[in-house]
Design a protein around this motif. Structure first.
Motif, mmCIF file in Angstrom:
data_model
loop_
_atom_site.group_PDB
_atom_site.id
_atom_site.type_symbol
_atom_site.label_atom_id
_atom_site.label_comp_id
_atom_site.label_asym_id
_atom_site.label_seq_id
_atom_site.Cartn_x
_atom_site.Cartn_y
_atom_site.Cartn_z
ATOM 1 N N GLU A 25 1.967 4.566 -1.649
ATOM 2 C CA GLU A 25 1.253 5.432 -2.580
ATOM 3 C C GLU A 25 2.158 6.179 -3.550
ATOM 4 O O GLU A 25 1.733 6.508 -4.647
ATOM 5 N N TRP A 70 -0.565 6.867 -6.175
ATOM 6 C CA TRP A 70 -0.896 8.275 -6.335
ATOM 7 C C TRP A 70 0.153 8.939 -7.216
ATOM 8 O O TRP A 70 -0.145 9.765 -8.067
ATOM 9 N N LYS A 77 0.816 -1.229 0.000
ATOM 10 C CA LYS A 77 0.000 0.000 0.000
ATOM 11 C C LYS A 77 0.845 1.272 0.000
ATOM 12 O O LYS A 77 0.487 2.285 0.609
#
Length: 82
Positions: free
Chosen positions: A35, A65, A33
């Motif tokens: 980003e 992201w 996880k």
């Protein structure tokens, strides 16, 4: 610090092996996880291929992201390669 080691017995050359390694790093970063990622490699062909695939596939683009694929010449990577 986590250390991962993979073997790709299907690699025909260094570009195949480095491409496999970058894809493994993408999987790990996604699983963890993370980003914002920067993938650094001294194999220009591998970086260009993965970058092209990554930004063309929606399922890959949506994993992070921010993602950057950075090629550095081998002479800057000698300590890492060692």
């Amino acid at each position: 610090m986590l250390v991962y080691q993979f073997v790709n017995s299907n690699a025909h050359n260094s570009t195949d092996a480095e491409t496999f390694g970058i894809y493994q790093a993408i999987k790990i970063a996604s699983t963890e996880k993370i980003e914002n990622v920067i993938f650094i490699c001294d194999n220009k062909g591998a970086i260009n291929q993965v970058r092209k695939d990554f930004f063309q596939k929606e399922e890959l683009k949506g994993l992070f992201w921010y993602a950057q694929f950075l090629w550095l010449p081998r002479e800057y990577m000698h300590l890492v390669d060692f």
